[in-house]
Design a protein around this motif. Structure first.
Motif, PDB file in Angstrom:
ATOM      1  N   PHE A  16      -9.384  10.267 -14.852  1.00  0.00           N
ATOM      2  CA  PHE A  16      -9.646  11.552 -14.194  1.00  0.00           C
ATOM      3  C   PHE A  16      -8.534  12.486 -14.667  1.00  0.00           C
ATOM      4  O   PHE A  16      -7.413  12.400 -14.163  1.00  0.00           O
ATOM      5  CB  PHE A  16      -9.581  11.435 -12.669  1.00  0.00           C
ATOM      6  N   VAL A  19      -4.950  11.174 -14.955  1.00  0.00           N
ATOM      7  CA  VAL A  19      -4.798   9.913 -14.208  1.00  0.00           C
ATOM      8  C   VAL A  19      -5.713   8.842 -14.779  1.00  0.00           C
ATOM      9  O   VAL A  19      -6.932   9.041 -14.883  1.00  0.00           O
ATOM     10  CB  VAL A  19      -5.152  10.127 -12.710  1.00  0.00           C
ATOM     11  N   ALA A  21      -7.288   5.821 -13.637  1.00  0.00           N
ATOM     12  CA  ALA A  21      -7.546   5.109 -12.379  1.00  0.00           C
ATOM     13  C   ALA A  21      -7.835   3.637 -12.637  1.00  0.00           C
ATOM     14  O   ALA A  21      -7.489   2.777 -11.827  1.00  0.00           O
ATOM     15  CB  ALA A  21      -8.715   5.757 -11.650  1.00  0.00           C
ATOM     16  N   ARG A  40      -3.940  -3.400  -3.646  1.00  0.00           N
ATOM     17  CA  ARG A  40      -3.281  -2.408  -2.794  1.00  0.00           C
ATOM     18  C   ARG A  40      -3.954  -1.042  -2.925  1.00  0.00           C
ATOM     19  O   ARG A  40      -4.811  -0.847  -3.778  1.00  0.00           O
ATOM     20  CB  ARG A  40      -1.820  -2.279  -3.224  1.00  0.00           C
ATOM     21  N   ASN A  41      -3.511  -0.085  -2.121  1.00  0.00           N
ATOM     22  CA  ASN A  41      -3.989   1.298  -2.240  1.00  0.00           C
ATOM     23  C   ASN A  41      -3.751   1.768  -3.667  1.00  0.00           C
ATOM     24  O   ASN A  41      -2.671   1.558  -4.226  1.00  0.00           O
ATOM     25  CB  ASN A  41      -3.209   2.230  -1.297  1.00  0.00           C
ATOM     26  N   GLY A  42      -4.780   2.390  -4.227  1.00  0.00           N
ATOM     27  CA  GLY A  42      -4.634   2.966  -5.560  1.00  0.00           C
ATOM     28  C   GLY A  42      -4.789   1.959  -6.693  1.00  0.00           C
ATOM     29  O   GLY A  42      -4.567   2.291  -7.861  1.00  0.00           O
ATOM     30  N   ALA A  43      -5.190   0.722  -6.384  1.00  0.00           N
ATOM     31  CA  ALA A  43      -5.303  -0.317  -7.423  1.00  0.00           C
ATOM     32  C   ALA A  43      -6.493  -0.083  -8.366  1.00  0.00           C
ATOM     33  O   ALA A  43      -6.550  -0.649  -9.459  1.00  0.00           O
ATOM     34  CB  ALA A  43      -5.422  -1.686  -6.776  1.00  0.00           C
ATOM     35  N   GLY A  44      -7.462   0.722  -7.907  1.00  0.00           N
ATOM     36  CA  GLY A  44      -8.630   0.996  -8.746  1.00  0.00           C
ATOM     37  C   GLY A  44      -9.920   0.376  -8.223  1.00  0.00           C
ATOM     38  O   GLY A  44     -10.952   0.394  -8.915  1.00  0.00           O
ATOM     39  N   LYS A  45      -9.890  -0.127  -7.006  1.00  0.00           N
ATOM     40  CA  LYS A  45     -11.073  -0.802  -6.442  1.00  0.00           C
ATOM     41  C   LYS A  45     -12.246   0.174  -6.275  1.00  0.00           C
ATOM     42  O   LYS A  45     -13.360  -0.091  -6.735  1.00  0.00           O
ATOM     43  CB  LYS A  45     -10.739  -1.435  -5.071  1.00  0.00           C
ATOM     44  N   SER A  46     -11.981   1.298  -5.587  1.00  0.00           N
ATOM     45  CA  SER A  46     -13.077   2.239  -5.310  1.00  0.00           C
ATOM     46  C   SER A  46     -13.625   2.850  -6.601  1.00  0.00           C
ATOM     47  O   SER A  46     -14.831   3.065  -6.724  1.00  0.00           O
ATOM     48  CB  SER A  46     -12.605   3.370  -4.395  1.00  0.00           C
ATOM     49  N   THR A  47     -12.733   3.112  -7.533  1.00  0.00           N
ATOM     50  CA  THR A  47     -13.203   3.697  -8.798  1.00  0.00           C
ATOM     51  C   THR A  47     -14.106   2.694  -9.522  1.00  0.00           C
ATOM     52  O   THR A  47     -15.175   3.060 -10.038  1.00  0.00           O
ATOM     53  CB  THR A  47     -12.002   4.098  -9.678  1.00  0.00           C
ATOM     54  N   HIS A 193      -8.819  -4.616   1.648  1.00  0.00           N
ATOM     55  CA  HIS A 193      -7.409  -5.016   1.565  1.00  0.00           C
ATOM     56  C   HIS A 193      -7.208  -6.327   2.304  1.00  0.00           C
ATOM     57  O   HIS A 193      -6.169  -6.944   2.208  1.00  0.00           O
ATOM     58  CB  HIS A 193      -6.503  -4.008   2.293  1.00  0.00           C
TER      59      HIS A 193
HETATM   60  N1  LIG Z   1     -11.302  11.838  -8.450  1.00  0.00           N
HETATM   61  C1  LIG Z   1     -10.053  11.486  -8.740  1.00  0.00           C
HETATM   62  N2  LIG Z   1      -9.200  12.356  -9.349  1.00  0.00           N
HETATM   63  C2  LIG Z   1      -7.936  11.989  -9.667  1.00  0.00           C
HETATM   64  N3  LIG Z   1      -7.419  10.774  -9.426  1.00  0.00           N
HETATM   65  C3  LIG Z   1      -8.201   9.874  -8.820  1.00  0.00           C
HETATM   66  C4  LIG Z   1      -9.555  10.173  -8.444  1.00  0.00           C
HETATM   67  N4  LIG Z   1     -10.103   9.078  -7.863  1.00  0.00           N
HETATM   68  C5  LIG Z   1      -9.123   8.144  -7.880  1.00  0.00           C
HETATM   69  N5  LIG Z   1      -8.000   8.619  -8.446  1.00  0.00           N
HETATM   70  C6  LIG Z   1      -6.739   7.885  -8.636  1.00  0.00           C
HETATM   71  O1  LIG Z   1      -7.042   6.652  -9.275  1.00  0.00           O
HETATM   72  C7  LIG Z   1      -6.233   5.594  -8.754  1.00  0.00           C
HETATM   73  C8  LIG Z   1      -7.153   4.500  -8.212  1.00  0.00           C
HETATM   74  O2  LIG Z   1      -7.827   4.995  -7.046  1.00  0.00           O
HETATM   75  P1  LIG Z   1      -8.902   4.154  -6.251  1.00  0.00           P
HETATM   76  O3  LIG Z   1      -9.431   5.020  -5.175  1.00  0.00           O
HETATM   77  O4  LIG Z   1      -9.873   3.576  -7.213  1.00  0.00           O
HETATM   78  O5  LIG Z   1      -7.995   2.994  -5.652  1.00  0.00           O
HETATM   79  P2  LIG Z   1      -8.321   1.942  -4.489  1.00  0.00           P
HETATM   80  O6  LIG Z   1      -7.860   0.621  -4.989  1.00  0.00           O
HETATM   81  O7  LIG Z   1      -9.729   2.046  -4.068  1.00  0.00           O
HETATM   82  O8  LIG Z   1      -7.361   2.465  -3.338  1.00  0.00           O
HETATM   83  P3  LIG Z   1      -7.545   2.410  -1.727  1.00  0.00           P
HETATM   84  O9  LIG Z   1      -7.352   0.975  -1.355  1.00  0.00           O
HETATM   85  O10 LIG Z   1      -6.440   3.269  -1.236  1.00  0.00           O
HETATM   86  O11 LIG Z   1      -8.900   2.933  -1.389  1.00  0.00           O
HETATM   87  C9  LIG Z   1      -5.326   6.241  -7.713  1.00  0.00           C
HETATM   88  O12 LIG Z   1      -4.103   6.540  -8.342  1.00  0.00           O
HETATM   89  C10 LIG Z   1      -6.051   7.500  -7.332  1.00  0.00           C
HETATM   90  O13 LIG Z   1      -5.161   8.502  -6.905  1.00  0.00           O
END
Ligand SMILES: Nc1ncnc2c1ncn2[C@@H]1O[C@H](COP(=O)(O)OP(=O)(O)OP(=O)(O)O)[C@@H](O)[C@H]1O
Length: 232
Positions: A16, A19, A21, A40-47, A193
């Motif tokens: 993105f 970044v 992700a 953990r938070n920000g690991a990339g799971k949701s992406t 998590h």
């Molecule tokens: N639309 C976006 N624009 C910019 N950065 C993004 C976007 N979506 C995710 N990121 C970044 O990508 C990285 C991974 O985010 P993601 O949401 O996939 O993590 P996650 O493992 O699901 O975290 P969480 O457990 O907090 O939900 C993070 O650094 C986040 O800030």
């Protein structure tokens, strides 16, 4: 003959702007099994989940979901999956029943009402089926999102943080949905998590850190100590 995995991810990168992700995730998930995506938070799971749902395109890498290529056939991917996003996805002025109606219409489903009613009851949303969701608590909205993902009995069920803020009965109903999906041969991917719930729901576990996969194992092998060590 062995079936190919329902989900295949090879060297997935998602960027993105500046970044990155997701930076090189490999993962496979089989039909009839549930795989937990931990980290953990920000690991990339949701992406990663968004790519598997056909919502975000891969920047590079190969992603196949029930035989559909996420880069070239996002619509085909959307058709085969049921997706509970980590946040959003609900229309504040619509009721749960209207959400079900819309979902069923978009998927051209016949005779969905009984299953819809049953799912709402199982998630204790029967009494509020005709109340707009704008006033719902976080946990009620999460429960409805799981119901909507499961309604059409998808061959790939993607649940992103389905336990977040959900009470014990909602957790139980979600575990049942996962078990039902596995029993009918669907592939389930569930991000969380929470190691304990991941273990209860899933036979396989994949741990992400900093956009990379750092481990893939049978869920029972993911002890608290192992998980803690993988997170650091
Ligand atoms: N639309 C976006 N624009 C910019 N950065 C993004 C976007 N979506 C995710 N990121 C970044 O990508 C990285 C991974 O985010 P993601 O949401 O996939 O993590 P996650 O493992 O699901 O975290 P969480 O457990 O907090 O939900 C993070 O650094 C986040 O800030």
């Amino acid at each position: 003959m062995t079936q190919p995995p329902a989900v295949v991810v090879r060297d997935l990168h998602v960027r993105f702007g500046d970044v990155e992700a997701v930076s090189g995730v490999d993962l496979t998930a089989d039909s009839g099994r549930a795989t937990a995506l931990l980290g953990r938070n920000g690991a990339g799971k949701s992406t990663t989940m968004k790519v598997l749902a056909g919502v975000v395109p891969p920047t590079s890498g190969a992603v196949t979901v029930a035989g559909r290529d996420a880069a070239t056939d996002a619509l085909g991917v959307k058709r085969v999956v049921g997706y509970c996003p980590d946040v959003g996805g609900l229309v504040p002025r619509a009721t749960p029943w209207e959400h079900l109606q819309l979902s069923a219409r978009l998927r051209r489903m016949d005779a969905w009402e009984e299953r819809g009613r049953d799912l709402l009851e199982r998630f204790e949303l029967g009494d509020v089926a005709h109340r707009v969701v704008g006033g719902f608590s976080h946990g009620m909205s999460r429960r409805l999102s799981v119901v909507l993902a499961a309604l059409h009995e998808p061959s790939v069920l993607l649940l992103d943080e389905p336990f977040d803020g959900v009470d014990p009965l909602g957790v139980e109903a979600t575990l049942e949905v996962v078990a039902d999906a596995r029993a009918r041969g669907a592939c389930v991917l569930l991000s969380t998590h929470l190691r304990d719930l991941a273990l209860e729901a899933c036979g396989d576990a994949v741990v992400l850190r900093g956009g990379n996969r750092v481990a893939a194992m049978e869920a029972t092998d993911l002890t608290g100590e192992t998980y803690r060590a993988l997170l650091d």
